[in-house]
Scaffold this motif. Sequence first.
Motif, PDB file in Angstrom:
ATOM      1  N   VAL A 122      10.314  -2.700  40.523  1.00 23.36           N
ATOM      2  CA  VAL A 122      11.001  -3.986  40.458  1.00 23.36           C
ATOM      3  C   VAL A 122      10.134  -5.060  41.116  1.00 23.36           C
ATOM      4  O   VAL A 122       9.627  -4.874  42.225  1.00 23.36           O
ATOM      5  N   THR A 123       9.952  -6.164  40.436  1.00 24.99           N
ATOM      6  CA  THR A 123       9.218  -7.311  40.972  1.00 24.99           C
ATOM      7  C   THR A 123      10.202  -8.405  41.343  1.00 24.99           C
ATOM      8  O   THR A 123      11.387  -8.336  41.009  1.00 24.99           O
ATOM      9  N   ALA A 124       9.701  -9.435  42.008  1.00 21.58           N
ATOM     10  CA  ALA A 124      10.568 -10.563  42.354  1.00 21.58           C
ATOM     11  C   ALA A 124      11.166 -11.191  41.103  1.00 21.58           C
ATOM     12  O   ALA A 124      12.344 -11.565  41.080  1.00 21.58           O
ATOM     13  N   ALA A 125      10.373 -11.290  40.042  1.00 18.30           N
ATOM     14  CA  ALA A 125      10.861 -11.911  38.807  1.00 18.30           C
ATOM     15  C   ALA A 125      11.949 -11.061  38.156  1.00 18.30           C
ATOM     16  O   ALA A 125      12.996 -11.587  37.730  1.00 18.30           O
ATOM     17  N   THR A 126      11.736  -9.750  38.058  1.00 14.25           N
ATOM     18  CA  THR A 126      12.770  -8.906  37.449  1.00 14.25           C
ATOM     19  C   THR A 126      14.002  -8.816  38.337  1.00 14.25           C
ATOM     20  O   THR A 126      15.129  -8.702  37.844  1.00 14.25           O
ATOM     21  N   ALA A 127      13.798  -8.910  39.642  1.00 13.91           N
ATOM     22  CA  ALA A 127      14.938  -8.910  40.552  1.00 13.91           C
ATOM     23  C   ALA A 127      15.805 -10.138  40.327  1.00 13.91           C
ATOM     24  O   ALA A 127      17.044 -10.047  40.245  1.00 13.91           O
ATOM     25  N   MET A 128      15.193 -11.309  40.210  1.00 15.24           N
ATOM     26  CA  MET A 128      15.960 -12.542  40.026  1.00 15.24           C
ATOM     27  C   MET A 128      16.716 -12.536  38.698  1.00 15.24           C
ATOM     28  O   MET A 128      17.788 -13.139  38.581  1.00 15.24           O
ATOM     29  N   ALA A 129      16.174 -11.850  37.713  1.00 15.95           N
ATOM     30  CA  ALA A 129      16.848 -11.787  36.415  1.00 15.95           C
ATOM     31  C   ALA A 129      18.163 -11.023  36.502  1.00 15.95           C
ATOM     32  O   ALA A 129      19.026 -11.175  35.626  1.00 15.95           O
ATOM     33  N   ALA A 130      18.333 -10.216  37.536  1.00 14.66           N
ATOM     34  CA  ALA A 130      19.565  -9.443  37.710  1.00 14.66           C
ATOM     35  C   ALA A 130      20.606 -10.173  38.547  1.00 14.66           C
ATOM     36  O   ALA A 130      21.716  -9.671  38.735  1.00 14.66           O
ATOM     37  N   VAL A 131      20.263 -11.345  39.077  1.00 11.90           N
ATOM     38  CA  VAL A 131      21.148 -12.078  39.987  1.00 11.90           C
ATOM     39  C   VAL A 131      22.130 -12.941  39.207  1.00 11.90           C
ATOM     40  O   VAL A 131      21.739 -13.679  38.294  1.00 11.90           O
ATOM     41  N   ASP A 132      23.401 -12.872  39.575  1.00 12.38           N
ATOM     42  CA  ASP A 132      24.424 -13.707  38.953  1.00 12.38           C
ATOM     43  C   ASP A 132      24.514 -15.061  39.643  1.00 12.38           C
ATOM     44  O   ASP A 132      24.553 -16.096  38.982  1.00 12.38           O
ATOM     45  N   ARG A 133      24.543 -15.047  40.994  1.00 15.63           N
ATOM     46  CA  ARG A 133      24.606 -16.313  41.722  1.00 15.63           C
ATOM     47  C   ARG A 133      24.038 -16.128  43.129  1.00 15.63           C
ATOM     48  O   ARG A 133      23.872 -15.016  43.617  1.00 15.63           O
ATOM     49  N   HIS A 185      27.268  -7.511  71.865  1.00  7.54           N
ATOM     50  CA  HIS A 185      26.376  -8.668  72.005  1.00  7.54           C
ATOM     51  C   HIS A 185      26.251  -9.374  70.660  1.00  7.54           C
ATOM     52  O   HIS A 185      25.234  -9.233  69.992  1.00  7.54           O
ATOM     53  N   PRO A 186      27.280 -10.084  70.220  1.00  6.66           N
ATOM     54  CA  PRO A 186      27.240 -10.710  68.898  1.00  6.66           C
ATOM     55  C   PRO A 186      26.199 -11.823  68.800  1.00  6.66           C
ATOM     56  O   PRO A 186      26.082 -12.666  69.693  1.00  6.66           O
ATOM     57  N   ARG A 187      25.449 -11.802  67.718  1.00 11.92           N
ATOM     58  CA  ARG A 187      24.467 -12.840  67.417  1.00 11.92           C
ATOM     59  C   ARG A 187      24.593 -13.211  65.953  1.00 11.92           C
ATOM     60  O   ARG A 187      24.958 -12.368  65.127  1.00 11.92           O
ATOM     61  N   ALA A 188      24.275 -14.454  65.629  1.00 12.00           N
ATOM     62  CA  ALA A 188      24.430 -14.943  64.254  1.00 12.00           C
ATOM     63  C   ALA A 188      23.099 -15.447  63.722  1.00 12.00           C
ATOM     64  O   ALA A 188      22.293 -16.030  64.460  1.00 12.00           O
ATOM     65  N   GLU A 189      22.880 -15.240  62.416  1.00 13.00           N
ATOM     66  CA  GLU A 189      21.685 -15.754  61.766  1.00 13.00           C
ATOM     67  C   GLU A 189      22.005 -16.136  60.328  1.00 13.00           C
ATOM     68  O   GLU A 189      22.790 -15.457  59.660  1.00 13.00           O
ATOM     69  N   PRO A 190      21.431 -17.262  59.844  1.00 15.55           N
ATOM     70  CA  PRO A 190      21.675 -17.683  58.465  1.00 15.55           C
ATOM     71  C   PRO A 190      20.819 -16.888  57.484  1.00 15.55           C
ATOM     72  O   PRO A 190      19.682 -16.536  57.785  1.00 15.55           O
ATOM     73  N   GLU A 191      21.384 -16.614  56.327  1.00 10.88           N
ATOM     74  CA  GLU A 191      20.675 -15.833  55.313  1.00 10.88           C
ATOM     75  C   GLU A 191      20.976 -16.368  53.917  1.00 10.88           C
ATOM     76  O   GLU A 191      22.017 -16.982  53.683  1.00 10.88           O
ATOM     77  N   ILE A 192      20.065 -16.120  53.005  1.00  5.26           N
ATOM     78  CA  ILE A 192      20.309 -16.339  51.584  1.00  5.26           C
ATOM     79  C   ILE A 192      20.848 -15.038  51.008  1.00  5.26           C
ATOM     80  O   ILE A 192      20.319 -13.958  51.276  1.00  5.26           O
ATOM     81  N   VAL A 193      21.910 -15.159  50.218  1.00  4.23           N
ATOM     82  CA  VAL A 193      22.642 -13.991  49.728  1.00  4.23           C
ATOM     83  C   VAL A 193      22.664 -14.000  48.203  1.00  4.23           C
ATOM     84  O   VAL A 193      22.963 -15.020  47.582  1.00  4.23           O
ATOM     85  N   PHE A 194      22.355 -12.853  47.621  1.00  2.00           N
ATOM     86  CA  PHE A 194      22.441 -12.687  46.176  1.00  2.00           C
ATOM     87  C   PHE A 194      23.690 -11.896  45.814  1.00  2.00           C
ATOM     88  O   PHE A 194      24.033 -10.919  46.479  1.00  2.00           O
ATOM     89  N   VAL A 195      24.349 -12.327  44.734  1.00  2.00           N
ATOM     90  CA  VAL A 195      25.421 -11.547  44.114  1.00  2.00           C
ATOM     91  C   VAL A 195      24.867 -11.049  42.793  1.00  2.00           C
ATOM     92  O   VAL A 195      24.468 -11.848  41.934  1.00  2.00           O
ATOM     93  N   LEU A 196      24.817  -9.745  42.618  1.00  2.00           N
ATOM     94  CA  LEU A 196      24.179  -9.172  41.435  1.00  2.00           C
ATOM     95  C   LEU A 196      25.093  -9.195  40.218  1.00  2.00           C
ATOM     96  O   LEU A 196      26.292  -8.916  40.317  1.00  2.00           O
ATOM     97  N   GLY A 197      24.490  -9.509  39.083  1.00  2.00           N
ATOM     98  CA  GLY A 197      25.209  -9.448  37.820  1.00  2.00           C
ATOM     99  C   GLY A 197      24.848  -8.216  37.025  1.00  2.00           C
ATOM    100  O   GLY A 197      25.577  -7.833  36.103  1.00  2.00           O
ATOM    101  N   GLN A 198      23.707  -7.608  37.353  1.00  4.95           N
ATOM    102  CA  GLN A 198      23.241  -6.426  36.639  1.00  4.95           C
ATOM    103  C   GLN A 198      22.761  -5.384  37.631  1.00  4.95           C
ATOM    104  O   GLN A 198      22.377  -5.705  38.754  1.00  4.95           O
TER     105      GLN A 198
END
Length: 249
Positions: free
Chosen positions: A110-121, A90-103
Amino acid sequence: MREAAEALLSGEEREPLTDAWPALDVETAYAIQDEALRLRRERGETLIGVKLGLTSRAKQRRMGIDSPLLAWLTDAMVLPVGVPVPPLIHPRAEPEIVFVLGQRLSGPGVTAATAMAAVDRVHGGVEIIDSRYRDYRFELPDVVADNGSSAYVTLGPVGAEPSSLDLSLEAALLEVDGAIVDTATGAAVLGHPAEALALAANALGARGLALEPGWLVFTGGMTDAVDVRPGSRVAAHFSHLGSITLAGA
């Protein structure tokens, strides 16, 4: 656990595990999920990240829970843009925001702010979910054991610097066969997708694990999932992160 993991990896429709195992709890379900990952790696798949499920408050209320779930992503689950969605139950699709980690990102604390600091793109993405349970009938431990109903993920072509976007306002339009059927912003994901990233790091940290550099983190569906029927076309259009179109095989 191996028997349950092998059954869920078979790709065949089945009754929920909780029908025969009413005492199945979430902790044991994660152990089944981990065993399934071990079997995937035995057959040559590579771990490339994690996904979160049930990150919207509406979906949590529907399932009677107050926290999202985590599941593993491997390279075999990546569906390149332009490749039709393979036949599923039963395939279903949903849009998501995706992080690629740099660190590396490791909890606790871990907080939202420290999490974002580890994101590359940051990318837009689409997840194809496919429960292995007949009639889409399951309890929370069933979903966890089934690796969060994971099937495939598609990463959008636009990668943005994290600081260049307000992800709580990043919008996604979900289109089926040319008609807009749903819309949402990043705020639908725990108020901000960075909260989902922090939650994933802290949840893995509690299990002695971490999010690793280069990993993908699919932060959860922004809208409700839609059916991917044979011959249909599903598209996700993001404000700044481009568009992704999928076709049902």
